[in-house]
Write an enzyme that holds these catalytic residues in place. Structure first.
Site, PDB file in Angstrom:
ATOM      1  N   HIS A  19       0.841  -1.201   0.000  1.00 25.33           N
ATOM      2  CA  HIS A  19       0.000   0.000   0.000  1.00 25.33           C
ATOM      3  C   HIS A  19       0.879   1.257   0.000  1.00 25.33           C
ATOM      4  O   HIS A  19       1.651   1.477   0.925  1.00 25.33           O
ATOM      5  CB  HIS A  19      -0.877  -0.022   1.257  1.00 25.33           C
ATOM      6  CG  HIS A  19      -1.791   1.138   1.408  1.00 25.33           C
ATOM      7  ND1 HIS A  19      -1.729   2.002   2.480  1.00 25.33           N
ATOM      8  CD2 HIS A  19      -2.795   1.602   0.617  1.00 25.33           C
ATOM      9  CE1 HIS A  19      -2.664   2.918   2.359  1.00 25.33           C
ATOM     10  NE2 HIS A  19      -3.324   2.702   1.234  1.00 25.33           N
ATOM     11  N   ARG A  20       0.786   2.041  -1.058  1.00 27.21           N
ATOM     12  CA  ARG A  20       1.675   3.197  -1.281  1.00 27.21           C
ATOM     13  C   ARG A  20       3.137   2.729  -1.283  1.00 27.21           C
ATOM     14  O   ARG A  20       4.028   3.440  -0.825  1.00 27.21           O
ATOM     15  CB  ARG A  20       1.453   4.291  -0.230  1.00 27.21           C
ATOM     16  CG  ARG A  20      -0.017   4.651  -0.016  1.00 27.21           C
ATOM     17  CD  ARG A  20      -0.238   5.725   1.030  1.00 27.21           C
ATOM     18  NE  ARG A  20      -1.650   5.789   1.418  1.00 27.21           N
ATOM     19  CZ  ARG A  20      -2.147   6.522   2.399  1.00 27.21           C
ATOM     20  NH1 ARG A  20      -1.345   7.311   3.092  1.00 27.21           N
ATOM     21  NH2 ARG A  20      -3.433   6.511   2.677  1.00 27.21           N
ATOM     22  N   GLU A  46       0.201  -0.669  -4.641  1.00 24.84           N
ATOM     23  CA  GLU A  46      -0.868   0.296  -4.869  1.00 24.84           C
ATOM     24  C   GLU A  46      -0.211   1.673  -4.812  1.00 24.84           C
ATOM     25  O   GLU A  46       0.708   1.890  -4.013  1.00 24.84           O
ATOM     26  CB  GLU A  46      -1.927   0.153  -3.769  1.00 24.84           C
ATOM     27  CG  GLU A  46      -3.160   1.025  -3.956  1.00 24.84           C
ATOM     28  CD  GLU A  46      -3.145   2.319  -3.172  1.00 24.84           C
ATOM     29  OE1 GLU A  46      -4.123   3.058  -3.246  1.00 24.84           O
ATOM     30  OE2 GLU A  46      -2.136   2.625  -2.492  1.00 24.84           O
ATOM     31  N   ASP A  48      -1.082   6.153  -5.521  1.00 28.35           N
ATOM     32  CA  ASP A  48      -2.101   7.189  -5.720  1.00 28.35           C
ATOM     33  C   ASP A  48      -1.573   8.211  -6.717  1.00 28.35           C
ATOM     34  O   ASP A  48      -0.431   8.658  -6.596  1.00 28.35           O
ATOM     35  CB  ASP A  48      -2.379   7.890  -4.389  1.00 28.35           C
ATOM     36  CG  ASP A  48      -2.739   6.904  -3.299  1.00 28.35           C
ATOM     37  OD1 ASP A  48      -3.813   6.290  -3.386  1.00 28.35           O
ATOM     38  OD2 ASP A  48      -1.928   6.745  -2.357  1.00 28.35           O
ATOM     39  N   HIS A  61      -0.509  10.995  -2.314  1.00 28.45           N
ATOM     40  CA  HIS A  61      -1.832  10.648  -1.774  1.00 28.45           C
ATOM     41  C   HIS A  61      -2.739  11.850  -1.538  1.00 28.45           C
ATOM     42  O   HIS A  61      -3.910  11.847  -1.897  1.00 28.45           O
ATOM     43  CB  HIS A  61      -1.675   9.862  -0.476  1.00 28.45           C
ATOM     44  CG  HIS A  61      -2.972   9.470   0.155  1.00 28.45           C
ATOM     45  ND1 HIS A  61      -3.673  10.308   1.001  1.00 28.45           N
ATOM     46  CD2 HIS A  61      -3.719   8.344   0.049  1.00 28.45           C
ATOM     47  CE1 HIS A  61      -4.787   9.700   1.385  1.00 28.45           C
ATOM     48  NE2 HIS A  61      -4.841   8.508   0.834  1.00 28.45           N
ATOM     49  N   GLU A 116      -4.454   3.991  -8.240  1.00 30.35           N
ATOM     50  CA  GLU A 116      -5.689   4.630  -7.760  1.00 30.35           C
ATOM     51  C   GLU A 116      -5.730   6.047  -8.299  1.00 30.35           C
ATOM     52  O   GLU A 116      -4.874   6.872  -7.969  1.00 30.35           O
ATOM     53  CB  GLU A 116      -5.744   4.633  -6.223  1.00 30.35           C
ATOM     54  CG  GLU A 116      -7.036   5.276  -5.730  1.00 30.35           C
ATOM     55  CD  GLU A 116      -7.113   5.469  -4.216  1.00 30.35           C
ATOM     56  OE1 GLU A 116      -6.289   4.903  -3.472  1.00 30.35           O
ATOM     57  OE2 GLU A 116      -8.010   6.232  -3.798  1.00 30.35           O
ATOM     58  N   LYS A 118      -6.733   9.555  -8.212  1.00 31.77           N
ATOM     59  CA  LYS A 118      -7.147  10.311  -7.039  1.00 31.77           C
ATOM     60  C   LYS A 118      -7.560  11.736  -7.403  1.00 31.77           C
ATOM     61  O   LYS A 118      -7.064  12.709  -6.843  1.00 31.77           O
ATOM     62  CB  LYS A 118      -6.014  10.321  -6.018  1.00 31.77           C
ATOM     63  CG  LYS A 118      -6.537   9.761  -4.686  1.00 31.77           C
ATOM     64  CD  LYS A 118      -5.526   9.545  -3.644  1.00 31.77           C
ATOM     65  CE  LYS A 118      -6.140   9.165  -2.334  1.00 31.77           C
ATOM     66  NZ  LYS A 118      -6.886   7.919  -2.286  1.00 31.77           N
ATOM     67  N   ASP A 239       0.593  -2.145   4.220  1.00 30.76           N
ATOM     68  CA  ASP A 239       1.793  -1.310   4.253  1.00 30.76           C
ATOM     69  C   ASP A 239       3.089  -2.124   4.304  1.00 30.76           C
ATOM     70  O   ASP A 239       4.160  -1.584   4.029  1.00 30.76           O
ATOM     71  CB  ASP A 239       1.751  -0.377   5.469  1.00 30.76           C
ATOM     72  CG  ASP A 239       0.593   0.616   5.413  1.00 30.76           C
ATOM     73  OD1 ASP A 239       0.059   0.851   4.305  1.00 30.76           O
ATOM     74  OD2 ASP A 239       0.233   1.165   6.475  1.00 30.76           O
TER      75      ASP A 239
HETATM   76  O1  G3P Z   1      -6.470   1.606  -2.707  1.00 30.01           O
HETATM   77  C1  G3P Z   1      -6.620   1.317  -1.371  1.00 30.01           C
HETATM   78  C2  G3P Z   1      -6.405   2.524  -0.502  1.00 30.01           C
HETATM   79  O2  G3P Z   1      -5.230   3.160  -0.906  1.00 30.01           O
HETATM   80  C3  G3P Z   1      -7.532   3.506  -0.559  1.00 30.01           C
HETATM   81  O3  G3P Z   1      -7.411   4.523   0.394  1.00 30.01           O
HETATM   82  O4  G3P Z   1      -6.766   6.725   1.221  1.00 30.01           O
HETATM   83  O5  G3P Z   1      -5.122   4.879   1.300  1.00 30.01           O
HETATM   84  O6  G3P Z   1      -5.751   5.917  -0.870  1.00 30.01           O
HETATM   85  P1  G3P Z   1      -6.223   5.549   0.504  1.00 30.01           P
HETATM   86 MG    MG Z   2      -4.727   4.702  -2.263  1.00 28.93          MG
END
Ligand code: G3P
Ligand code: MG
Length: 250
Positions: A19-20, A46, A48, A61, A116, A118, A239
């Site tokens: 995640h990120r 993942e 953003d 993000h 993602e 955004k 993460d």
């Molecule tokens: O894509 C999953 C998650 O990243 C969505 O929420 O705020 O972490 O971008 P956020």
């Molecule tokens: Mg995200």
């Protein structure tokens, strides 16, 4: 249809998606975090993305740079050159989507990029078109999965790039029409991305019966990682790819 994309067929264990990036151990959404996720054995990451003022697609993000860098201001009002000046943690710079794709190319097994989009604050800024253009330029369609909390953005992506898979993101705190994905029949998609709060074996089975694949987020707690896997999800976004590998025993 994205029939050739192998992320649609992987089945023997949940995909491990940083995640990120490996954001537990490196500054989020930086090349360091993405390369560390790869080194930790993730299947992908993942990330953003949004537009900056000069039109490039940058990886960050928040709508502002305040939380993740040593600067202040709106990303959409800053040029790429201005964003480049900032320290995004440990001397890292805010990367462009171009750079992330280039840096993660050439892995022995294609490294999944869950992009993602955004543009929630500026949903008509053409971000979907820009992102598809970057992906096409690199020819990396076979390792990309788009996602968004905005079903209309997912719909636009389906129209622009029907060959690239898409996921609808949702969170249990969202209004009921989004939480229950009432627009789903109007939005071609292969994946659902519910947060971990939704995940039960019954919930996952119901989506599978509808032909959907399920990636859940943001899963950091060891018990939650095990629970998600036992519930039959196709992918876990967290993460720490390292922790996910330990818990999953892979
Ligand atoms: O894509 C999953 C998650 O990243 C969505 O929420 O705020 O972490 O971008 P956020
Ligand atoms: Mg995200």
């Amino acid at each position: 249809m994205p029939a050739m994309n192998h992320w649609l067929h992987q089945a023997d264990r949940p995909l491990i998606i940083g995640h990120r990036g490996a954001s537990a151990h490196a500054p989020e959404n930086t090349l360091a975090a993405f390369m560390l996720a790869m080194a930790q054995g993730a299947d992908g990451v993942e990330l953003d993305v949004m537009h900056c003022a000069t039109g490039e697609v940058v990886v960050i993000h928040d709508d502002t740079v305040d939380r993740t860098t040593n600067g202040t201001g709106w990303v959409r009002k800053m040029s790429l050159a201005e964003l480049r000046e900032l320290d995004a943690g440990d001397g890292e710079r805010i990367p462009t989507l171009d750079e992330v794709i280039a840096a993660t190319a050439g892995a022995p097994r294609p490294f999944l990029l869950n992009i993602e989009v955004k543009n929630y604050a500026t949903p008509f800024d053409g971000l979907e078109r820009s992102v598809v253009e970057v992906v096409r330029r690199h020819g990396c369609e076979d390792r990309v999965l788009f996602s968004s909390f905005n079903p209309l953005a997912v719909r636009r992506l389906a129209q622009l790039a029907p060959d690239i898979p898409r996921g609808i993101l949702y969170h249990h705190d969202m209004p009921i029409h989004l939480r229950e994905v009432w627009m789903a029949p109007l939005v071609p998609h292969e994946f659902r991305h519910p947060d971990i709060g939704f995940i039960t074996p019954e919930f996952v089975a119901k989506l599978k019966a509808q032909g959907k694949r399920v990636n859940t987020w943001t899963v950091n707690d060891r018990a939650d990682i095990a629970r998600a896997a036992a519930s039959g999800v196709h992918g876990i976004i967290g993460d720490s790819p390292l922790t996910m590998r330990e818990v999953l025993g892979v």
